[in-house]
Enzyme design. Structure first.
Site, mmCIF file in Angstrom:
data_model
loop_
_atom_site.group_PDB
_atom_site.id
_atom_site.type_symbol
_atom_site.label_atom_id
_atom_site.label_comp_id
_atom_site.label_asym_id
_atom_site.label_seq_id
_atom_site.Cartn_x
_atom_site.Cartn_y
_atom_site.Cartn_z
ATOM 1 N N CYS A 163 -1.061 -11.193 -7.708
ATOM 2 C CA CYS A 163 0.026 -10.927 -6.768
ATOM 3 C C CYS A 163 0.191 -9.420 -6.779
ATOM 4 O O CYS A 163 -0.795 -8.720 -6.593
ATOM 5 C CB CYS A 163 1.279 -11.680 -7.170
ATOM 6 S SG CYS A 163 1.688 -11.590 -8.919
ATOM 7 N N ARG A 196 0.840 -1.205 0.000
ATOM 8 C CA ARG A 196 0.000 0.000 0.000
ATOM 9 C C ARG A 196 0.868 1.245 0.000
ATOM 10 O O ARG A 196 0.476 2.278 -0.539
ATOM 11 C CB ARG A 196 -0.929 -0.016 1.210
ATOM 12 C CG ARG A 196 -1.975 -1.107 1.121
ATOM 13 C CD ARG A 196 -2.884 -1.128 2.313
ATOM 14 N NE ARG A 196 -3.708 0.080 2.385
ATOM 15 C CZ ARG A 196 -4.730 0.220 3.231
ATOM 16 N NH1 ARG A 196 -5.044 -0.752 4.053
ATOM 17 N NH2 ARG A 196 -5.422 1.341 3.253
ATOM 18 N N ILE A 243 10.151 -12.042 -6.306
ATOM 19 C CA ILE A 243 11.206 -12.486 -7.224
ATOM 20 C C ILE A 243 12.595 -12.341 -6.612
ATOM 21 O O ILE A 243 13.495 -13.096 -6.945
ATOM 22 C CB ILE A 243 11.153 -11.736 -8.583
ATOM 23 C CG1 ILE A 243 11.240 -10.234 -8.397
ATOM 24 C CG2 ILE A 243 9.932 -12.128 -9.368
ATOM 25 C CD1 ILE A 243 11.596 -9.505 -9.685
#
Lengths: 740, 684
Positions: free
Chosen positions: B410, B324, B349
């Site tokens: 995601c 956020r 990642i």
């Protein structure tokens, strides 16, 4: 239509029942009395009714009510609702049922007192409300005793604890009551060589062409020499004539005993060393033996290398500790426990050291193979008693080098030769009599696990499957077979002669585990055979008679046929020095730690792995870290979380069986076409019906079919309705597959 | 630029001329190039290392030792450095590590310089070998159109995948669903496909509004429908809630509409289902309240109302909330009626890249066997795989057992999202376990929806940011490999197929995985100027067929995902330690003569010596494979056969190996062979 479609679905009951069993209405055994199935000679000792057995300890309190009984053979749970006969499992043990645990198979017993788990042993003051039994074949039973009458609880708990945990006399083993009560069935024809006769040893010598330089001796008839040694054994030829009397004194210590001969003439020998503290007469011994070592070190014998296993391999204590920790990883109480341990799985596994011990044994065996195969030296394994790690290493070497040992009968004969007759103390190592924990060590299991590593690396090279190894390991705890319940041939013979004196009836026979028909129906036995086994082009195992004859003719070949090692000269000069060290018991370190050995090993290992595998030739296992694996079938077979529907190696086997059946059918058709009606008796290919739905834990998982509840999305349990539902679903998908 | 319309003779001269070959620098006159070059490949440097011949072409690095060969595409290499004065240390993107010794420091430095130059990021897309390869390939065959079709076109099932998939999955496009053209010419979102599937009552205006609320305008769209119960899988990126807690009414409307649409377009089963059917389904649901333990979902739905939509956020709750701060966030259950949000806790990642680097270190520097397991655990690679599998199982269970629609996202919706979506589709639908279906799956869920292959693989021009690199696709292939291991008879392709896919993700021999999204690929005209990887991994190529495949099985896969059950993918990460090949003579003996046709030509790879690194990776056959393709047009076959025959002598010169797969795939093929051998033999 819409509302109907959506409305067809009732609200999903998503609660978990937290009511304890006593609040659930108990289905009384409405007039239906359940009685345990007793084997001949089996006596009912105590029982308790209305015992609640949890299906799977997942907090759901699912399970069945039934009777818990304890006999002189087993602890058994008999459900009031008998399982319907139509889902009779394809693979069923005739002796041990789904809910049976033999007394010898009980590993740990716990009681639960106010949610606390305590180990139960000795005299109990307070009786638990829940009984947890861990078995040595990795089943976990949870019994709730809250609905059971107090007296019955007392009786059954103390009964189970007493009969499974307290020391026993050898004569009290169930083995004997079974044998005396069971009808004397004629000995089934078994091609397993038992090695209890002179002839068996002689034939083994001929088979391996070791008869040129080694011979069977019968000095130990009547166990005159040693109680540890078998009646007949094999030694170097010139050996005995000179030293018969001294053997007698030392009970066979210091004699190199033949295990196996390599195709190039090099032999694998074993020996238990002289005791460390030697009395006066023993001091004479070295001088006598000196000559012998010299003899067998000189032509026609190959150069002799010695290997003290106690210094190069983990001790029995280490093995026991490792296994104790290792097995605990698989005795899983509930699925929460399962997922907790999953996070740290690899480090937990590593900390047990069990896989590392397997790796070291395999490595040692490869080292020995290298010396036999490439350097053409005789290898003498040395170990106190020569009946523990000696057995592991010598058997492994033979499995790797001799493809006969990879057939079922060959493997069984090997176990007879090296372990049963070879004097491995099964009774003490398995602690069957619960006498002393100190002697306990899973040496034989270690060997089976090592063999399993080979089997899973080279499946086509073995006539038997991993299932075979698994049921063999289970048979270790079934006291109706004599195979794994004696410390030595001597012990067995003594007690047998004593027993038959007492009994007025005709002398009874003890069963051997190799008679698989005692445990399994032919259909189930088929699962022990590897359908992928690449049989030798000329299967000589079925024509052993003829091959024996062939070998026989080769007997007349001159002794000098074996080529002498170029290194011989050097080693002969060293002989005196070597022998001094043997006697000082320091020898192996000198030899083993040499750089030369290590580089030899590396080179041999690497060069072998570069070449394509001949499944009938030498077989070396991969021993790198990632290649040593957990024997999933044995250790994880009862854990529902580990189950795959329609997957696993079982799926491959099932597929192959399908294809095989098809090929056989086609072949038959072809034969008929050519009107050659000489149809070979159709080798019943075991078909795994409905193979797409087969559990990967098959053949073991089917025994636990009633377990329903998946705890996590990873679980693949389905109840029966669910399977019906799936069946319907399949039909509906037909169009789809057509469209593709 | 090369025009497709121009006269063929003129064109191929142009095409080749665009990619002229550089002059060969030989360190020694007598040296011969030790391998057969591909079309358009030119050796640039040729010299000596210790006991070896080393060569760099515009495609590969080749090191030929006395009895083994290292052969690796340049783009496969991640970094090169000099160690201990005389040693080149090359780290590859697929976890291999190559070491090469030189006799002098100067020599080592020279080769280091050459190699560093060769593997630098391309300045423009055309610098990637795929373009040169394609251009030169065009010259081989006279018939340009056919040639092009063979090289570039992966087949109708891939080209018309969108329509075919819509029909296959039975979307009701009349009343319930519609295909929106809002993204035609990538007007709305460059990382999305041009055609988007949404509920029929959602207008393009509303979609535009939704786009303003989702990261990179990646709006919720439907990608899969379960034929039996009508539940769908949808995907998107995170909502841009930010610290201010913004809401978007159209987004909330679209998300809840997806669940409604599912109820309006129920599956085959619900439509003609009886009451009895309903109860059995109820039992099933009761049987499957398992997810409560994992996801804390209560999952009680009212009869008659649409099933509660499951919003699966691949991140952890904390990661989602932390987003956020960057303007992202996650859906708030209160604002999305009839939805449930579940967090999967998959790592980002950067964590995956770290894990992979650890794994690579462990595999290249094998620890003492006694420490192997803890070393493996410390890489966390298998733990990450386990979480990915769990997420996919959760989705497939929700869809299959409970008939619940699922929305997956995601942060950006192009890394973890395709991993979960594509894996769940494999679990649910046997079509994606066929070679054809798998191609469709990779094309639609990975390529169309903008997984950034260029950035993640490090092929993108001018970008030097290592932080964007991550083996996301490789990790997913590993997960597929785990499934293949668990269900060895339920996949039409074999392990070699997956291993090949790993290689060509990085090799840049084919254009399939170039660029970051469909827009970029179209902009650079990649589809027409490079070959497709599916021309090699086509369904007709028997080398990649799983001999154990049971085509009839329609079952939904329920894999186990605990770490205990996962295997290290040795064929990719540790090719040298995998089980040994079969004897060549043994093989001949075992195989019935009839089956020794080209389908089994993969067997020739058994004759290759095993090496620590890769064997000859891609040789002549890759270039010729499009020619041998048994296409749907029967007329092409003869013609192709001719070409093939004429090329035959050339293969003979390359070790006699017709199809040189690299080590790992060889191993994978071998494993099946081993079983086949054992099985076939007793029957002969």
């Amino acid at each position: 239509m819409l509302s109907k479609a959506a409305g067809g679905r009732p609200a999903k009951p998503s609660f978990v029942s937290y009511v304890s069993p006593e609040e659930i209405h108990i289905k009384e055994p409405a007039g239906k009395e359940v009685n345990p199935y007793l084997l001949p000679g089996e006596l009912l000792l105590c029982e308790a009714s209305t015992v609640f057995k949890y299906v799977q300890e997942d907090g759901s309190n699912r399970g069945t009510y039934g009777k818990l009984v304890c006999t002189n053979f087993k602890v058994a749970f008999l459900g009031y609702e008998s399982a319907s006969d139509d889902n009779e499992p394809q693979f069923k043990n005739k002796v041990i049922g789904e809910n049976d645990i033999t007394l010898h198979c009980i590993d740990q017993i716990y009681g639960v007192y106010d949610e606390k788990k305590k180990s139960l042993y000795g005299q109990l003051k307070k009786y638990p409300e829940k009984l947890i039994i861990y078995s040595k074949d990795f089943r976990v039973f949870h019994f709730c005793l809250r609905c059971t009458k107090e007296e019955e609880v007392k009786r059954i708990v103390s009964g189970i604890v007493h009969h499974s945990q307290t020391p026993k006399l050898l004569k009290r083993l169930f083995l004997f009551s079974y044998a005396s009560a069971a009808p004397n069935s004629p000995d089934a024809k078994n091609r397993t060589v038992m090695f209890d006769t002179f002839k068996d040893w002689h034939e083994e010598l001929e088979r391996t062409k070791g008869n040129v330089k080694y011979e069977v001796v019968s000095v130990n008839e009547g166990y005159r020499v040693s109680e540890k040694l078998p009646l007949y054994f094999v030694v170097p030829k010139p050996f005995l004539k000179s030293v018969t009397e001294s053997i007698l004194v030392h009970q066979g210590r210091g004699i190199p005993i033949w295990c196996w001969s390599c195709h190039n003439g090099a032999a694998l020998l074993k020996m238990s060393p002289f005791p460390k503290e030697q009395d006066d007469s023993a001091l004479q011994m070295p001088k006598l033996m000196d000559g012998i070592y010299k003899t067998i070190h000189a032509p026609p014998y190959e150069v002799l290398k010695m290997d003290d296993l106690s210094s190069s391999l983990p001790s029995l204590q280490d093995i026991q500790t490792a296994y104790t920790r290792f097995k605990q990883l698989f005795l899983i109480d509930n699925s929460a426990h399962f997922w907790d341990t999953d996070v740290k799985w690899f480090s937990l596994l590593e900390s047990t050291n069990w896989l590392e011990i397997i790796r070291r044994c395999l490595k040692k065996a490869i080292e020995v193979v290298e010396q036999l195969e490439r350097q053409t030296t005789n290898v003498l394994l040395i170990e106190e008693n020569a009946s523990d790690l000696c057995c592991v290493i010598s058997s492994l070497v033979q499995v790797m080098m001799d493809s006969y040992c990879r057939t079922k009968f060959g493997f069984q004969s090997l176990i007879q030769k090296e372990w049963v007759i070879g004097g491995h103390s099964f009774l003490d190592r398995s602690n069957h009599l619960r006498k002393s924990d100190k002697e306990e060590a899973p040496v034989f299991l270690l060997f089976l696990d090592c063999v399993w590593q080979l089997v899973q690396q080279y499946p086509p090279a073995f006539e038997f499957t991993e299932t075979y190894l698994t049921v063999l390991s289970d048979s270790l705890y079934i006291p109706i077979f004599s195979t794994f319940f004696f410390n030595s041939q001597h012990q067995k013979d003594t007690i047998m002669s004593g027993e038959s004196h007492n009994a007025q009836s005709s002398p009874f026979r003890l069963l051997t585990v190799w008679d698989w028909s005692v445990q399994f129906e032919p259909k189930a036995q088929a699962l022990l055979n590897n359908p992928l086994y690449a049989e030798k082009p000329k299967p000589d195992k079925s024509q052993r008679k003829t091959t024996r004859f062939k070998h026989h003719r080769q007997l007349s070949l001159p002794l000098t046929q074996t080529k002498s090692s170029p290194k011989r000269g050097f080693f002969r000069e060293e002989t005196d020095h070597l022998i001094k060290n043997i006697l000082g018991k320091r020898i192996s370190k000198l030899i083993n730690s040499s750089e030369e050995l290590h580089s030899n090993f590396r080179e041999f290992y690497d060069s072998w792995h570069c070449k394509p595998v001949d499944f009938h030739g030498l077989l070396l296992p991969h021993i790198e870290g990632p290649e040593i694996k957990v024997w999933t079938q044995r250790y994880l077979r009862w854990i529902p979380e580990a189950q795959l529907l329609g997957g696993g190696t079982v799926a491959i086997t099932a597929k192959f069986l399908d294809v095989m059946e098809e090929v056989q059918k086609l072949q038959k058709q072809m034969d008929e076409e050519h009107s050659q009606t000489a149809a070979e008796d159709a080798d019943a290919v075991p078909t795994l019906r409905n193979s797409a739905r087969l559990s990967s834990l098959f053949p073991f998982a089917l025994l636990q079919r009633h377990s329903l509840k998946p705890v996590l999305p990873t679980s693949t349990w389905k109840d029966l309705e669910d399977e019906e539902d799936l069946a319907k679903r399949d039909d509906e998908f037909v169009d789809l597959s057509g469209a593709d | 630029m090369m025009g497709e319309e121009g006269p063929p003779s003129l064109e191929y001269i142009q095409a080749k001329d665009l990619f002229p070959q550089k002059e060969l620098v030989k360190e020694e006159e007598s040296l011969q190039v030790p391998f057969t070059v591909l079309q358009g490949e030119g050796v640039e440097y040729l010299g000596h290392a210790n006991d070896a011949v080393i060569a760099i072409s515009n495609y590969r690095l080749h090191i030929k030792f006395k009895d083994s060969v290292i052969n690796v595409p340049l783009r496969m290499m991640e970094s090169v450095e000099c160690r201990d004065m005389f040693q080149l240390h090359i780290v590859c993107k697929d976890s291999k590590v190559i070491r090469c010794h030189f006799s002098t420091f100067k020599q080592c430095q020279e080769w280091l310089k050459r190699l560093t130059r060769a593997i630098a990021r391309p300045a423009k897309p055309e610098d990637l070998f795929a373009f040169a390869y394609h251009a030169w390939c065009l010259g081989v065959c006279a018939d340009e159109e056919d040639q092009h079709a063979h090289l570039c076109r992966p087949g109708d099932h891939v080209r018309y995948r969108f329509q075919m998939e819509l029909a296959r999955m039975g979307f009701d496009l009349q009343n319930v669903w519609r295909v929106s053209d809002i993204n035609s010419n990538y007007k709305l979102c460059t990382s999305y496909p041009q055609k988007l599937l949404v509920p029929v009552w959602i207008t393009d205006k509303e979609l535009e509004n939704v786009a303003s609320f989702r990261s990179w305008k990646r709006i919720p769209v439907v990608v899969y429908r379960h034929l039996r119960n009508g539940a769908v899988i949808a995907r998107c990126s995170q909502p841009e809630i930010s610290w201010w807690g913004w809401r978007n009414a159209d987004d909330e409307y679209l998300v809840t509409s997806i669940a409604k649409a599912c109820a309006l377009n129920p599956g085959a089963k619900a439509a003609n289902g009886t009451a009895q059917n309903g109860t059995s389904e109820g039992n099933e649901a009761c049987d499957t309240d398992f997810d409560s333990s994992l996801t804390a979902c209560s999952g009680v739905e009212n009869a008659g109302a649409p099933q509660k939509l499951l919003i699966l956020d691949a991140r952890s709750y904390t990661a989602a909330v932390a987003n956020r701060a960057k303007g992202g966030g996650c859906e708030c259950e209160e604002y999305y009626p009839n939805c449930e949000v579940v967090f999967m806790g998959m790592a980002n990642i950067h964590a995956i890249r770290n894990s992979f680097q650890y794994l690579r270190a462990v595999c290249s520097q094998m620890p003492d066997p006694s420490n192997w397991l803890s070393a493996l655990e410390s890489t966390k690679w298998l733990q990450h795989l386990s979480v990915m599998l769990k997420a996919a199982v959760l989705v497939s269970n929700a869809v299959d057992r409970e008939g619940r629609p699922v929305l997956i996202h995601c942060s950006d919706g192009w890394d973890r999202t395709p991993q979960i979506v594509a894996l769940a589709k494999i679990l649910l639908d046997p079509y994606y376990r066929t070679m054809e279906g798998f191609q469709v799956l990779v094309e639609s869920d990975w390529l169309d929806f903008g997984h950034k292959f260029g950035d993640r693989c490090g092929h993108q021009e001018k970008v030097e940011d290592q932080n964007e690199q991550c083996p996301v696709f490789l990790q997913w292939l590993d997960a597929v490999h785990q499934l293949l291991k668990q269900f060895p008879c339920l996949f039409e392709f074999n392990e070699a197929f997956l291993v090949k896919l790993v290689q060509h993700t990085y090799s840049c021999l084919y254009g399939t995985f170039l660029g970051n999204n469909p827009f970029e690929r179209e902009m650079h005209n990649i589809y027409k100027r490079t070959c497709s990887v599916w021309s090699l991994l086509r369904a007709g190529n028997k080398n990649f067929h799983n001999l154990l495949y049971m085509a009839s099985s329609e079952q939904v896969l329920h894999p186990v995902c605990h770490v205990r059950a996962l295997h290290l993918w040795t064929a990719v990460y540790l090719p040298a330690s995998s089980p040994c090949p079969l004897g060549e003579e043994g093989m001949e003996l075992y195989l019935p003569s009839g089956s020794q046709s080209q389908e089994f030509s993969g067997r020739s790879l058994d004759r290759l010596p095993k090496t620590r690194s890769m064997d000859d990776l891609l040789s002549a056959c890759d270039s010729s494979s499009p020619l041998t393709r048994t296409s749907s047009d029967p007329n092409l076959n003869n013609h192709c056969q001719e070409v093939r025959v004429s090329l035959e002598p050339r293969y003979a010169s390359t070790d006699g190996s017709e199809l040189l797969l690299e080590e790992g795939s060889a191993v994978a093929v071998r494993e099946t062979q081993k079983m086949m051998t054992g099985f076939l033999f007793p029957l002969m």
